[in-house]
Design an enzyme around this catalytic site. Structure first.
Site, mmCIF file in Angstrom:
data_model
loop_
_atom_site.group_PDB
_atom_site.id
_atom_site.type_symbol
_atom_site.label_atom_id
_atom_site.label_comp_id
_atom_site.label_asym_id
_atom_site.label_seq_id
_atom_site.Cartn_x
_atom_site.Cartn_y
_atom_site.Cartn_z
ATOM 1 C CB ALA A 103 68.435 -38.187 36.516
ATOM 2 N N PRO A 104 69.267 -35.190 36.013
ATOM 3 C CG PRO A 104 70.396 -34.412 34.123
ATOM 4 C CD PRO A 104 70.053 -35.673 34.851
ATOM 5 N N GLY A 105 66.925 -32.598 36.699
ATOM 6 C CA GLY A 105 65.508 -32.305 36.837
ATOM 7 C C GLY A 105 64.812 -33.003 37.973
ATOM 8 C CB THR A 106 65.720 -35.708 40.270
ATOM 9 O OG1 THR A 106 67.081 -35.315 40.500
ATOM 10 C CG2 THR A 106 65.686 -36.740 39.153
ATOM 11 C CE LYS A 136 71.272 -33.046 40.748
ATOM 12 N NZ LYS A 136 70.336 -33.428 39.665
ATOM 13 C CD GLU A 163 54.313 -46.177 13.324
ATOM 14 O OE1 GLU A 163 54.211 -46.601 14.497
ATOM 15 O OE2 GLU A 163 55.383 -45.761 12.848
ATOM 16 C CG HIS A 176 55.844 -50.891 15.832
ATOM 17 N ND1 HIS A 176 56.946 -51.567 16.284
ATOM 18 C CD2 HIS A 176 56.293 -50.068 14.843
ATOM 19 C CE1 HIS A 176 58.017 -51.185 15.614
ATOM 20 N NE2 HIS A 176 57.647 -50.265 14.725
ATOM 21 C CG ASP A 228 61.644 -49.516 14.805
ATOM 22 O OD1 ASP A 228 61.469 -48.806 15.807
ATOM 23 O OD2 ASP A 228 60.824 -49.612 13.877
#
Length: 736
Positions: A302-305, A307, A523, A526, A598
């Site tokens: 994934a991006p940002g891992t 590489k 809220e 939840h 939701d």
């Protein structure tokens, strides 16, 4: 008011062959050179070639790698040649011609004065036909008011039939015997007189500069323009630089070396690349047994891992040049540029072997052929074909390893992934809790931390974060501490930075008391379900302060990383998502637009349960939808037809509706049972706006949710299937 968001070619360039001695070919060899001279030159060429072979062999013995130079006649050796001197002069002459034409067009010739006799001049003065004169020494230049017909004496003697020319601008010479009355005569006839001293004559150097200056400026401008375009490449590279690679070279001696010490949290991927480094450092260790290094390593994640960081670390550990280029930089508007740049990139790498080539976002040019172009090969396909050729086993490339990164491996061409090209595939996953803590330690090396800042707790609070996300988190916390004029970064700074990244920045929004109360109940619904449901993720914070696009936020996160989810957990998650709408219906008996996100996410989760995970008794163990992860294996194509009938589609819809309806009723049942705690929590939220975990437990008098397997499951929970902080983000409230 909320949503439960998961944070989660043209042909190759022409090759011109020239004899080693350009003047000795054909007739020139017959007439200009004797046989002895020819033999001497041939002996010299053979000796020179033998010396070059010996030098290359010595280089191989020292480094263990084959020479980067290609053999005579090979395609690689003809990739790019310097422009012949004749061509350079041709371009220079062409520029001069263009410059001359431009000067002639932009600066038209001035009317040249005609030499007339002095007597004619005085006669015209007497007639009042002289408008103005300019005197310099004995020369007078002027302009008649009306043009006159004049034929020079030599023209009369040569051919009297020639017509007289019309004269407007004239010049004449004052006789050596000075005419003392000339000045008064001119003034009396209304002639404007101008004069310039003889000593102010223009110097020869000034004349040269005035004559050739504009042309030299044009030439200098063209030279600067061509050099500029050649350096930039692309369309701007023009004739000289259009096929040059845009790869950036990083030499470890020129800056701070990146090593595996700078890489943390992805130990599995790092271990896969250690052998590559060892081969670059000590090739004989592997070649003595007949082994060869992998020609290519594909980094998938994934991006940002990390590489790109991994690729730089491999180059840093091996101590070799590192050529980095994005796949999108190969292709331009001009056909054939991509393939030319691929050849140039590999040529540069051969010249500096051993070396590493890193191609980022490989999917930009590595997509399966035939999916993009219609009715012919596209530029992207030609570029891909050239990469396949360069990486093929037929060419000698010892000492050059190609690293590539992509987040869409399933769209890559199969020929690119076969052994002999990209031999290895290394998956770079998101870090776990231990990995996140190690990454945070790397990014906080230069950040002064307060005693209350615990990297372990921060790692536990950031499940699903990549290395780039964690670096951004540390930077945001440091900026917040600087704005507060602190000398170190504290736990509060990290918490505020985390909320800003995950939940969005706080935004000033003037809400009425009625709107605040409705948001508080939403809220609160939840939060209550997160406390009473077995196995629910811990509720860490609830706020009705608007953040980003949300009017309120319920922030939950798991105590540990999760990789597998039961059906009960997923059903409980849907119940938690619908808690806000259920609370509104119980308290107000009406509905608002606040539960839009939701409902969207609950529907998506229920749809995946039915179509991907086989959690429907009616449909059974059938996968009815393609994988949705675009990073580690998404759909093979776009716009493909659904793999089931209309009847199956109706059954899927019915099952999704059933799961949502059952979860909604369960949410309302639980909230009715805990109505008192819901009212108390909503009242506290209206008063304080933000409550943390301990305050929520104290106000409601409820303990944290028990484990998923502890006793009867009234409602599983409202946790997050991806083990990321479960965030309830309400949408825009409807009209009150």
């Amino acid at each position: 008011m909320d949503s439960n968001v998961d944070s989660q070619r043209v042909p190759d360039g022409q090759i011109f062959f020239r004899p080693v001695h350009p003047g000795i070919s054909g007739k020139d060899m017959e007439s200009g050179t004797s046989d002895g001279q020819q033999r001497k030159m041939m002996e010299f060429e053979i000796s020179e070639e033998a010396d070059m072979r010996l030098t290359r062999q010595q280089t191989q013995n020292r480094t263990g790698f084959a020479s980067a130079d290609t053999k005579q006649g090979s395609p690689e050796g003809a990739d790019r040649k310097k422009m012949p001197p004749g061509k350079a002069w041709l371009w220079f002459v062409l520029i001069l011609i263009v410059n001359f034409l431009m000067v002639r067009l932009l600066i038209p010739d001035a009317e040249q004065p005609v030499m007339v006799p002095y007597t004619l001049f005085k006669g015209e003065v007497g007639k009042g036909n002289v408008k103005e004169i300019f005197s310099r020494g004995d020369t007078i230049t002027g302009r008649f008011k009306e043009e006159i017909a004049y034929q020079a004496a030599e023209e009369k003697a040569g051919d009297s039939r020639k017509a007289s020319k019309a004269v407007t601008t004239f010049t004449t010479t004052v006789p050596s015997f000075v005419d003392p009355g000339l000045e008064a005569f001119l003034i009396s006839n209304g002639v404007e007189i101008s004069a310039k001293p003889i000593h102010e004559e223009r110097s020869p150097w000034a004349t040269i500069v005035y004559s050739f200056g504009p042309g030299l400026l044009f030439i200098a401008f063209y030279i600067w323009l061509f050099r500029r375009m050649a350096q930039q490449g692309g369309l701007g590279g023009g004739i000289m630089g259009i096929g040059k690679s845009k790869a950036r070279r990083y030499d470890q001696e020129e800056g701070r070396k990146v090593t595996f010490d700078d890489v943390a949290g992805i130990d599995e991927a790092e271990n896969e690349l250690v052998e590559i480094v060892d081969f670059l450092k000590d090739p004989p260790k592997y070649t003595r047994l007949g082994g060869t290094a992998p020609k290519g390593v594909l980094l998938v994640g994934a991006p940002g891992t990390g590489k790109t960081l991994l690729a730089k670390a491999v180059a840093g550990e091996a101590g070799v040049p590192f050529f980095s280029m994005s796949a999108a930089e190969f292709v331009e508007m001009i056909v054939g540029v991509g393939a030319a740049r691929v050849r140039d990139l590999f040529k540069q790498a051969r010249e500096h072997a051993p070396a590493i080539i890193f191609i980022d976002e490989l999917d930009a040019i590595g997509r399966a052929r035939g999916q993009v172009a219609i009715g012919g090969a596209s530029e992207q396909e030609q570029t891909l074909n050239q990469i396949l050729t360069e990486m093929d086993g037929f060419s000698s490339r010892e000492g050059i390893i190609v690293l590539a990164a992509t987040n869409q491996p399933d769209v890559l061409d199969k020929a690119l992934l076969r052994p002999g090209r990209f031999d290895r595939r290394v998956v770079v996953n998101l870090p776990d809790k231990v990995g996140r803590e190690a990454i945070l330690k790397v990014h906080t090396r230069s950040v002064p931390l307060a005693k209350d800042a615990s990297l372990g707790e921060l790692a536990a609070a950031t499940p699903g974060f990549s290395g780039a996300d964690l670096r951004n988190l540390v930077n945001e916390a440091a900026l917040m501490a600087a704005r507060r004029d602190q000398d170190d970064v504290r736990a509060r700074d990290f918490l505020d930075a985390l909320e800003k990244i995950v939940l969005g920045p706080e935004r000033p929004l003037l809400l009425s008391h009625a709107d605040k109360e409705r948001i508080a109940y939403h809220e609160g619904g939840h939060a209550i379900l997160g406390l009473v449901a077995h196995g629910a993720d811990r509720v860490h914070r609830v706020t009705i302060v608007p953040r980003g696009q949300a009017l309120g936020v319920t922030y939950q996160r798991p105590d540990s990383d999760r990789y597998n989810y039961t059906e009960a957990y997923l059903r409980a998650k849907i119940v938690g998502m619908l808690g806000g709408r259920a609370a509104e219906e119980i308290v107000y008996g009406t509905r608002t637009t606040g539960a839009e996100s939701d409902i969207e996410q609950a529907t998506g989760l229920a749809h995946r349960m039915v179509t991907r995970w086989g959690m429907s008794e009616r449909l059974g163990l059938i996968q009815l939808a393609p994988r949705e992860n675009p990073y580690l294996g998404g759909p093979a194509g776009y716009g493909s037809a659904r793999p089931f009938s209309d009847g199956t589609a109706e059954a899927i819809d019915a099952e999704v509706i059933r799961i949502i309806a059952e979860s909604h009723e369960e949410a309302k049942r639980l909230l009715r049972a805990y109505r008192k705690q819901l009212d108390v929590l909503a009242e506290a939220l209206v008063a304080q706006e933000t409550l943390d975990e301990q305050e929520i437990l104290r106000i409601t008098g409820l303990p944290p949710a028990p484990a998923l397997d502890a006793g009867k499951l009234p409602v599983p929970d409202g946790g997050d299937k991806n083990a990321e902080p479960s965030v309830s983000l309400p949408g825009v409230a409807g009209p009150s």
